[in-house]
Design a protein around this motif. Structure first.
Motif, PDB file in Angstrom:
ATOM      1  N   GLN A  12       1.005  -1.411  -0.361  1.00 65.14           N
ATOM      2  CA  GLN A  12      -0.099   0.327   0.040  1.00 65.14           C
ATOM      3  C   GLN A  12       0.575   1.093   0.498  1.00 65.14           C
ATOM      4  OE1 GLN A  12      -2.662  -0.260   3.366  1.00 65.14           O
ATOM      5  NE2 GLN A  12      -3.666  -2.356   2.629  1.00 65.14           N
ATOM      6  N   ILE A  13       2.597   1.405  -0.353  1.00 67.36           N
ATOM      7  CA  ILE A  13       3.233   2.506   0.046  1.00 67.36           C
ATOM      8  C   ILE A  13       4.145   2.185  -1.520  1.00 67.36           C
ATOM      9  CG2 ILE A  13       5.463   3.072   1.306  1.00 67.36           C
ATOM     10  CD1 ILE A  13       3.677   1.667   3.844  1.00 67.36           C
ATOM     11  N   HIS A  14       3.485   3.455  -1.953  1.00 67.33           N
ATOM     12  CA  HIS A  14       4.488   3.650  -2.651  1.00 67.33           C
ATOM     13  C   HIS A  14       5.842   4.338  -2.349  1.00 67.33           C
ATOM     14  CE1 HIS A  14       4.741   4.440  -7.394  1.00 67.33           C
ATOM     15  NE2 HIS A  14       5.605   5.726  -7.118  1.00 67.33           N
ATOM     16  N   PRO A  15       6.987   3.273  -3.469  1.00 60.86           N
ATOM     17  CA  PRO A  15       7.283   2.342  -4.599  1.00 60.86           C
ATOM     18  C   PRO A  15       7.432   1.051  -4.171  1.00 60.86           C
ATOM     19  CG  PRO A  15       9.161   3.266  -4.602  1.00 60.86           C
ATOM     20  CD  PRO A  15       8.210   3.879  -3.461  1.00 60.86           C
ATOM     21  N   HIS A  51      19.114   1.803   8.380  1.00 55.87           N
ATOM     22  CA  HIS A  51      18.237   1.313   7.802  1.00 55.87           C
ATOM     23  C   HIS A  51      17.086   2.585   7.322  1.00 55.87           C
ATOM     24  CE1 HIS A  51      19.663  -0.616  11.520  1.00 55.87           C
ATOM     25  NE2 HIS A  51      18.927  -1.924  10.694  1.00 55.87           N
ATOM     26  N   PHE A  52      16.296   2.059   6.454  1.00 58.47           N
ATOM     27  CA  PHE A  52      15.679   3.100   5.868  1.00 58.47           C
ATOM     28  C   PHE A  52      13.866   3.044   7.201  1.00 58.47           C
ATOM     29  CE2 PHE A  52      12.063   3.363   3.285  1.00 58.47           C
ATOM     30  CZ  PHE A  52      11.902   4.580   2.591  1.00 58.47           C
ATOM     31  N   PHE A  53      13.823   3.834   7.624  1.00 48.88           N
ATOM     32  CA  PHE A  53      11.909   3.931   7.960  1.00 48.88           C
ATOM     33  C   PHE A  53      11.134   3.927   7.672  1.00 48.88           C
ATOM     34  CE2 PHE A  53      15.980   6.123  10.228  1.00 48.88           C
ATOM     35  CZ  PHE A  53      16.067   4.754  11.789  1.00 48.88           C
ATOM     36  N   ASP A  77       3.972   7.097   6.086  1.00 55.18           N
ATOM     37  CA  ASP A  77       5.088   7.531   5.324  1.00 55.18           C
ATOM     38  C   ASP A  77       7.004   7.110   5.645  1.00 55.18           C
ATOM     39  OD1 ASP A  77       3.728   9.943   4.604  1.00 55.18           O
ATOM     40  OD2 ASP A  77       3.973  11.104   6.205  1.00 55.18           O
ATOM     41  N   SER A  78       7.773   7.176   5.041  1.00 52.77           N
ATOM     42  CA  SER A  78       9.009   6.299   5.021  1.00 52.77           C
ATOM     43  C   SER A  78       9.946   8.095   5.040  1.00 52.77           C
ATOM     44  CB  SER A  78       9.305   5.879   4.456  1.00 52.77           C
ATOM     45  OG  SER A  78       9.292   6.124   2.858  1.00 52.77           O
ATOM     46  N   ILE A 104      14.004  -1.542   7.892  1.00 50.69           N
ATOM     47  CA  ILE A 104      14.744  -2.654   5.804  1.00 50.69           C
ATOM     48  C   ILE A 104      16.606  -1.953   6.194  1.00 50.69           C
ATOM     49  CG2 ILE A 104      14.936  -2.949   3.896  1.00 50.69           C
ATOM     50  CD1 ILE A 104      12.268  -1.548   3.978  1.00 50.69           C
ATOM     51  N   GLU A 105      17.157  -2.827   6.509  1.00 49.30           N
ATOM     52  CA  GLU A 105      18.424  -2.817   6.500  1.00 49.30           C
ATOM     53  C   GLU A 105      18.816  -1.642   5.399  1.00 49.30           C
ATOM     54  OE1 GLU A 105      19.957  -6.493   6.734  1.00 49.30           O
ATOM     55  OE2 GLU A 105      18.680  -7.321   7.996  1.00 49.30           O
TER      56      GLU A 105
END
Length: 606
Positions: A12-15, A51-53, A77-78, A104-105
């Motif tokens: 549900q989260i682009h991309p 990490h990516f949040f 949101d990321s 995400i690592e």
């Protein structure tokens, strides 16, 4: 959260929906859930994350070096791809409300970027491309041939081209071989003209002329043409505006490649816009004209439902509105008086940016030496008729029935002089509205004369222009999601977003003596003149489209609910993508306000 739930959440989260099955599995394999309490510092210039949040719950604020909030991140949101990709950041990220998030690592995230082109493009693109991508995702289900079709996508008829100097009888014979009634005449300088059946009847048969005359003797030059890569909808707008049945189609080398017929465009779109246009054209009474204009709302709904960009809708509706005003002027004003005056529309109508019938902004310019009083009863009738047509009266009485907006050229010149020499808020507003004036009926030279005079008066008036541009800052524009996701949850999108762009661009256009009235066209001209950098111009165009799209959506909903139309948008009813679009658009507007402040040195005036 189960593996299936994680996949559903990410999709549900682009991309992330662009990842294939293997890539999605890889993402989840290298993803964990983390918790951070309020006030925890996540990222700083000295502390680059590993990490990516992706936020599950909570809020994170991004601050610049001056500790100003740039962005606030909410659920789904990321952040912060830039830190991971480039290994550096200038900003700080701090938890504002207790945070639960996916992490995400870094290595896995960077590998996914290299493996998936669409995923990569989203994170490496600039803000303009991100806005375009989000809009495409939002409206993909609504896209139709209206939105994406190019001229080359529809039926093009092979052009029957003859050189100048060709005998008419030979050209007719060639047209029969092409099975067409349209003959294209090409001059030696490359200019194209056109001969149609109706032209043959009027200029040859009825005048009894010899068929051995040369084609250029009766051809109409130049032939209006569009590029084969243009949007088909733009070609359709041109046909409507010019009241013509066909246009030429050229390639990028300006070579004629085909003829686009009105009937084929109508077949492609299969909508009733042309029917409305025909009703306006064929109206014999004011009542019939009223009936034609009453169908605008259905046209707007149809175009919007088909995913047509708001800029295209406003352009088409503006053309139809102009035809209504022109026809009404001819119905009401005696023929002998029409040529000595010019009926103008101003404000959003003059900019061709009023889609729904919100209010009137119009005036009459009368030639010097002509008695204005003889026009007043007819202008009263114009106002009353437009109100009857569904165009509400202007709250500020900026209407042609008001004697202030119905006077001679010299009287208007005296008025503009007063606006400039004795500036106050009312005078600034009147000047802004008048500068957007567009002539719709009568003698257009009268308005051209007035604008020439206005430009000359403003020469070297830097202080005045600074105060004029200062109006751009009149209303606050939210800087974060938190600012517009308030308890009251209604935000005036015109004041907060649309007006600052319109007024800022209007100020630049006035200073640069730009006659164009549409905001989008003014932006492109300012870009060509190097007043705006291409990146800022493109960002403004995207933001302006987003803001007006959300505004139109709110207008249509209010019309459906049969409540008074205003510019308020219920932010609690926005989906995530719409919220992201609005957030990024407001950021662009705020950056533009800073640009206007610097350009006009607004901080130097009181």
């Amino acid at each position: 959260m189960s593996l299936r739930d994680q996949k559903e959440f990410l999709s549900q989260i682009h991309p992330f929906e662009l990842l294939d099955e293997r890539q999605m599995d890889k993402c989840i394999k290298h993803m964990d859930i983390a918790y951070y309490p309020k006030d925890e510092i996540l990222i700083t210039p000295e502390r680059i994350p590993e990490h990516f949040f992706i936020i599950i719950k909570g809020i994170v604020h991004e601050y610049n070096e001056n500790e100003e909030i740039l962005v606030d991140f909410h659920q789904q949101d990321s952040f912060d791809a830039n830190s991971l990709i480039y290994g550096k950041t200038k900003n700080n990220f701090k938890v504002y409300e207790d945070l639960i998030c996916y992490e995400i690592e870094k290595i896995a995230f960077l590998e996914l970027i290299e493996e998936n082109e669409g995923f990569k493009n989203f994170f490496l693109n600039n803000l303009v491309n991100k806005l375009q991508t989000l809009k495409e995702k939002k409206y993909t289900s609504e896209l139709s041939s209206f939105m994406i079709a190019r001229v080359a996508d529809t039926v093009l008829h092979p052009p029957c081209i003859v050189e100048e100097g060709t005998k008419l009888i030979d050209a007719i014979e060639k047209s029969m071989e092409f099975h067409t009634s349209t003959i294209i005449v090409k001059k030696q300088n490359g200019e194209f003209g056109i001969i149609t059946d109706s032209l043959l009847k009027v200029k040859v048969l009825l005048q009894g002329r010899d068929l051995n005359i040369h084609v250029e003797d009766i051809a109409i030059f130049p032939l209006l043409a569009v590029n084969q890569d243009d949007y088909l909808f733009d070609a359709f707008s041109l046909l409507i505006k010019k009241n013509i049945k066909r246009v030429g189609v050229v390639d990028n080398d300006c070579q004629m490649v085909g003829i686009l017929e009105q009937i084929d465009v109508l077949s492609h779109f299969a909508n009733h816009t042309y029917v409305v246009d025909s009703k306006i054209k064929n109206a014999k009474t004011i009542e019939e004209l009223k009936e034609a204009s009453s169908e605008f709302i259905n046209t707007i709904k149809t175009l919007n439902a088909k995913g047509v960009k708001v800029n295209h809708i406003s352009n088409l509706i503006g053309q139809l509105n102009t035809k209504v005003y022109k026809k009404l002027y001819k119905f009401i004003v005696p023929k002998e008086l029409q040529k000595d005056a010019c009926f103008i529309v101003m404000g959003s109508e003059g900019r061709n940016e009023q889609i729904m019938k919100t209010d009137q902004d119009n005036a009459l310019v009368v030639k010097d030496g002509v008695d204005v009083e003889q026009y007043r009863p007819y202008m009263q009738q114009m106002t009353e008729s437009l109100i009857d047509f569904g165009y509400p009266p202007c709250p500020g009485n900026i209407m042609v029935s008001n004697p202030f907006w119905c006077k001679t050229v010299s009287e208007y010149k005296s008025e503009t002089k007063k606006w400039i020499e004795n500036p106050d808020m009312q005078n600034y507003m009147d000047l802004a509205i008048f500068f957007d004036a567009f002539a719709v009926a009568g003698d257009k030279e009268l308005l051209i004369n007035l604008k020439d005079d206005l430009f000359n008066k403003l020469h070297d008036k830097d202080v005045f222009m600074a105060y004029f541009a200062k109006a751009t800052l009149t209303f606050d524009t939210p800087s974060t999601v938190a600012n517009f996701m308030t308890k009251s949850h209604n935000i005036d999108i015109k004041k907060t977003g649309v007006f600052p762009v319109v007024q800022g661009i209007r100020s630049l256009a006035l200073r640069e003596r730009i006659r164009e009235t549409r905001t989008t066209n003014r932006i492109r001209i300012l870009e060509q003149k190097k007043i705006l950098e291409s990146q800022m111009a493109n960002e403004l165009l995207e933001a302006f489209d987003v803001l007006n799209t959300l505004r139109l959506k709110a207008h249509l909903q209010k019309a459906q609910d049969n409540v008074k139309i205003n510019n308020e948008v219920d932010t609690h009813k926005l989906g995530k993508i719409e919220r992201d679009l609005l957030k990024d658009s407001f950021k662009i507007v705020n950056d533009f306000k800073k640009f206007i402040t610097y350009t006009f040195k607004i901080d130097k005036i009181s």
